[in-house]
Design a protein around this motif. Structure first.
Motif, PDB file in Angstrom:
ATOM      1  N   ALA A  39     -38.107   4.676  -6.482  1.00  0.00           N
ATOM      2  CA  ALA A  39     -38.160   5.172  -7.863  1.00  0.00           C
ATOM      3  C   ALA A  39     -38.932   6.497  -7.931  1.00  0.00           C
ATOM      4  CB  ALA A  39     -38.809   4.129  -8.773  1.00  0.00           C
ATOM      5  N   ALA A  40     -40.035   6.581  -7.205  1.00  0.00           N
ATOM      6  CA  ALA A  40     -40.842   7.809  -7.221  1.00  0.00           C
ATOM      7  C   ALA A  40     -40.086   8.978  -6.595  1.00  0.00           C
ATOM      8  CB  ALA A  40     -42.165   7.586  -6.488  1.00  0.00           C
ATOM      9  N   ALA A  49     -39.128  -0.473  -3.532  1.00  0.00           N
ATOM     10  CA  ALA A  49     -38.603  -0.193  -4.872  1.00  0.00           C
ATOM     11  C   ALA A  49     -39.410   0.908  -5.562  1.00  0.00           C
ATOM     12  CB  ALA A  49     -38.606  -1.470  -5.718  1.00  0.00           C
ATOM     13  N   GLU A  50     -40.730   0.845  -5.450  1.00  0.00           N
ATOM     14  CA  GLU A  50     -41.575   1.848  -6.095  1.00  0.00           C
ATOM     15  C   GLU A  50     -41.420   3.218  -5.435  1.00  0.00           C
ATOM     16  OE1 GLU A  50     -45.628   0.546  -6.521  1.00  0.00           O
ATOM     17  OE2 GLU A  50     -45.064  -1.145  -7.787  1.00  0.00           O
ATOM     18  N   GLY A 106     -36.648   9.057  -6.253  1.00  0.00           N
ATOM     19  CA  GLY A 106     -35.304   9.201  -6.805  1.00  0.00           C
ATOM     20  C   GLY A 106     -34.212   8.971  -5.765  1.00  0.00           C
ATOM     21  N   ASP A 152     -32.120   5.845  -3.071  1.00  0.00           N
ATOM     22  CA  ASP A 152     -31.747   4.449  -2.898  1.00  0.00           C
ATOM     23  C   ASP A 152     -32.785   3.770  -1.995  1.00  0.00           C
ATOM     24  OD1 ASP A 152     -30.326   2.139  -1.480  1.00  0.00           O
ATOM     25  OD2 ASP A 152     -28.873   2.723  -3.019  1.00  0.00           O
ATOM     26  N   PRO A 153     -33.235   2.558  -2.346  1.00  0.00           N
ATOM     27  CA  PRO A 153     -34.235   1.868  -1.524  1.00  0.00           C
ATOM     28  C   PRO A 153     -33.785   1.592  -0.096  1.00  0.00           C
ATOM     29  CG  PRO A 153     -33.854   0.661  -3.578  1.00  0.00           C
ATOM     30  CD  PRO A 153     -32.892   1.806  -3.547  1.00  0.00           C
ATOM     31  N   CYS A 169     -46.825   4.028 -10.507  1.00  0.00           N
ATOM     32  CA  CYS A 169     -46.326   2.759  -9.972  1.00  0.00           C
ATOM     33  C   CYS A 169     -47.480   1.764  -9.802  1.00  0.00           C
ATOM     34  CB  CYS A 169     -45.648   2.985  -8.628  1.00  0.00           C
ATOM     35  SG  CYS A 169     -44.151   3.979  -8.742  1.00  0.00           S
ATOM     36  N   LYS A 173     -44.828  10.505 -10.525  1.00  0.00           N
ATOM     37  CA  LYS A 173     -44.174   9.185 -10.577  1.00  0.00           C
ATOM     38  C   LYS A 173     -44.870   8.200  -9.643  1.00  0.00           C
ATOM     39  CE  LYS A 173     -39.559  10.843 -11.747  1.00  0.00           C
ATOM     40  NZ  LYS A 173     -38.162  10.939 -11.304  1.00  0.00           N
TER      41      LYS A 173
END
Length: 170
Positions: free
Chosen positions: A46-47, A42-43, A49, A51-52, A121, A117
């Protein structure tokens, strides 16, 4: 998950990341490893940008915490996609493609940038080292992923069937 055939030759990337965390505290049980795996995915997503589902943790190892994972190619055609980033202290932006190798390069840039980013985290901000290489095609790895996809599909369909049976019984 990903398809085995890719239209633009985008290969997955193998990454080894070292987290400055205690392995014995973070990976005591299989449940702890699953939580850590989901958190890291997930992190990272997010970092970066993304999809996990484009990230797969393969294993954890000792030595602080060594995390071996794959960045998978995009599912749909993302060949023209790129992300503009400036290296730390740099004013000139460079374009990194959003394919697996471009994302690995972006992780390397973020590792060097204390304001990135990645560095914001809770878990992956403790990264002290990162190496990556394009992954070779390994049929056993592909088979293992196919089995995981099929198992997930079976689980979903089983839940639907149980719900329908329960409705019918009521």
């Amino acid at each position: 998950m990903r398809h085995i055939t890719h239209t633009h030759g985008d290969a997955e990337v193998d990454v080894r990341m070292k987290l400055n965390r205690n392995y014995d505290e973070s990976c005591r049980s299989e449940a702890d490893r699953q939580v850590l795996s989901k958190t890291i995915c997930a992190e990272l997503a997010a970092a970066l940008g993304i999809d996990p589902t484009r990230l797969e943790i393969e294993r954890f190892g000792k030595g602080s915490i060594l995390v071996d994972f794959c960045i998978l190619p995009p599912l749909e055609d993302g060949a023209g996609s790129a992300l503009a980033v400036a290296p730390p202290g740099g004013k000139t932006q460079m374009k990194l493609p959003l394919d697996a190798q471009g994302l690995a390069a972006l992780l390397t840039v973020q590792l060097a940038d204390p304001t990135s980013k990645l560095r914001k985290c809770p878990v992956i901000s403790s990264v002290t080292h990162l190496d990556w290489t394009p992954a070779p095609l390994i049929l056993a790895r592909e088979a293992k992923r196919a089995i995981r996809r099929l198992t997930a599909d079976i689980d979903i369909k089983s839940k639907v069937l149980r719900a329908l049976k329960q409705e019918k019984d009521e």
